[in-house]
Design an enzyme around this catalytic site. Structure first.
Site, PDB file in Angstrom:
ATOM      1  N   VAL A  11       0.680  -1.338   0.054  1.00  0.00           N
ATOM      2  CA  VAL A  11      -0.041  -0.113   0.116  1.00  0.00           C
ATOM      3  C   VAL A  11       0.860   1.390  -0.130  1.00  0.00           C
ATOM      4  O   VAL A  11       0.522   2.041  -0.509  1.00  0.00           O
ATOM      5  CB  VAL A  11      -1.048  -0.144   1.107  1.00  0.00           C
ATOM      6  CG1 VAL A  11      -1.866   1.145   1.194  1.00  0.00           C
ATOM      7  CG2 VAL A  11      -1.672  -1.305   1.228  1.00  0.00           C
ATOM      8  N   LYS A 199     -13.857  -5.092   9.835  1.00  0.00           N
ATOM      9  CA  LYS A 199     -14.381  -4.057   9.169  1.00  0.00           C
ATOM     10  C   LYS A 199     -15.725  -3.785   9.690  1.00  0.00           C
ATOM     11  O   LYS A 199     -16.540  -2.717   9.316  1.00  0.00           O
ATOM     12  CB  LYS A 199     -14.267  -4.628   7.671  1.00  0.00           C
ATOM     13  CG  LYS A 199     -12.728  -4.704   7.332  1.00  0.00           C
ATOM     14  CD  LYS A 199     -12.669  -5.366   5.948  1.00  0.00           C
ATOM     15  CE  LYS A 199     -11.205  -5.488   5.452  1.00  0.00           C
ATOM     16  NZ  LYS A 199     -10.838  -6.466   4.598  1.00  0.00           N
TER      17      LYS A 199
END
Ligand SMILES: NC(=O)c1ccc[n+]([C@@H]2O[C@H](COP(=O)([O-])OP(=O)(O)OC[C@H]3O[C@@H](n4cnc5c(N)ncnc54)[C@H](OP(=O)(O)O)[C@@H]3O)[C@@H](O)[C@H]2O)c1
Length: 394
Positions: A11, A199
């Site tokens: 990332v 999440k």
């Protein structure tokens, strides 16, 4: 705005590359400049970056008044939290993709950002490249969000899709996912549902504007799924998905469940296959919205990070102000379950009156029952040594 990227892996590199590639286009709207990239000593020689950009000392970044924002993408749980905490305390904005840290320390980090009047954003932490948290924040202002369902883990969805379409066994499919880089060498966080749970905590906290705890979520992963189960689902024209489900239950409670769910063609997530993620939510004004896209990957996730950076630089994000928690999770929903065992399956007879079906000696589909009684019984069978798979009928 001058930035430091902490962690130069998938990332971090995606974020850096996008900022370079889109530099000219971005300059018209917002100034974003990477001043430092923090990495481990062992990575410096091969990172390919100008040495002036590289740092191995976080204190140097904290002490640099020109650096206004840090991008935390180390993936480290304890150290990642400390990086973010120290940056917020030094009045630097924080952007992260680290769902483990956001889920566990949501309250503390949000409060610090509020106290020091800086931005704290984490779009990439849920759904990778899918813009979901930014729209959810504004939808939650305007709507009572009474349900969310999501396929939030690409590794699980890749495994489930391929077991179903290609009739590969669980271990074989997991190995392929690892070879292709979709699954970690230790896949526990993904296949046992912990990543999905984190999440769901983030999504449901934003949806309700209250802080949800990880231990409120009922959790079951996918690692006991067998090919015989999958063959039955195919026969019934159903697909099995690891779904994260939030449901509002009156004024006092909500349900938070991560478990395999069997869905039919009429379900909005039925066609979400492979490593794709999707989230569907229901609000009283917007009705049903579905967000779908790549849940991971260097550029999709880097893209989400850069979206947050633009919001920080423009000061255009919607800060969260969580309300008092007067509700709690109540996961004893009423649902029918598919259950299979590697041994003879003896379930209570009254689980099958009128509806439900004993498929054979070790597989069954129950009538709608209180979830707690099903899970309690299955836990006892597991304690007695049975390998049990179960999935809710959605
Ligand atoms: N990859 C995705 O598609 C994706 C999608 C959504 C969210 N995320 C989240 O994004 C974060 C980063 O994921 P990633 O896939 O980029 O991980 P990654 O490829 O492992 O990159 C992290 C990098 O940071 C380094 N690092 C670890 N501790 C450090 C420290 N104290 N100081 C400096 N560098 C450090 C790691 O080195 P070592 O390898 O030596 O430890 C590694 O090079 C994670 O929180 C992940 O959950 C990732």
């Amino acid at each position: 705005m001058k930035i430091a990227i902490l962690g130069y892996g998938t990332v971090g590199r995606g974020t850096y590359d996008i900022l370079q590639e889109r530099k000219n286009r971005l300059e018209d709207q917002v100034e974003l400049e990477v001043k430092k990239v923090l990495m481990l000593e062992k990575e410096v020689a091969t990172c390919g970056l100008d040495k002036a950009l590289v740092s191995t000392d976080y204190q140097e970044i904290l002490d640099d008044p020109e650096i206004e924002c840090i991008v935390e993408v180390t993936g480290a749980k304890k150290q990642g939290f400390l990086f973010m905490k120290e940056a917020l305390e030094a009045k630097k904005h924080v952007v992260t993709a680290n769902k483990a840290v956001v889920s566990k320390h949501f309250s503390e980090l949000n409060d610090l950002a509020d106290r020091y009047q800086v931005h704290f954003l984490y779009e990439a932490a849920v759904g990778g490249g899918i813009p979901i948290l930014t729209p959810l924040k504004s939808q939650a202002l305007l709507n009572n969000i009474d349900s969310i369902e999501g396929i939030l883990n690409g590794t699980c969805n890749y495994i489930l899709s391929n077991m179903q379409t290609k009739a590969w066994g669980y271990e074989e499919t997991l190995k392929k996912a690892q070879d292709l880089g979709f699954a970690e060498a230790d896949p526990t966080d993904d296949v046992e549902g912990f990543d999905t749970l984190r999440k769901l905590v983030i999504l449901s906290s934003i949806a309700q504007n209250i802080l949800v705890n990880e231990d409120e979520v009922a959790l079951e992963g996918i690692s006991n799924l067998g090919l015989e189960d999958v063959a039955y689902f195919k026969d019934q024209d159903l697909k099995v998905k690891l779904l994260a489900s939030y449901g509002k239950k009156g004024d006092d409670s909500y349900s938070l469940i991560v478990e395999p769910v069997l869905i039919g063609r009429d379900h909005p997530l039925y066609n979400v296959d492979g490593e794709t993620n999707a989230i569907t939510l229901h609000g009283h004004n917007v009705d049903q919205l579905t967000f779908m896209g790549p849940g991971a990957g260097k550029y999709p996730t880097g893209n989400a990070v850069v979206c947050d950076l633009i919001d920080v630089a423009r000061g255009s994000d919607l800060p969260l102000k969580f309300g008092d928690k007067t509700q709690s999770a109540e996961n004893n929903i009423q649902a029918a379950y598919y259950i299979s065992s590697d041994q003879d399956l003896n379930l209570p007879e009254d689980w099958f009156s009128n509806e439900g079906e004993k498929i054979d000696g070790h597989r069954a589909r129950t009538k709608a029952l209180p979830r707690d009684s099903v899970i309690g019984t299955l836990e006892n069978l597991r304690k007695a040594g049975q390998k049990i798979f179960f999935a809710r009928l959605g």
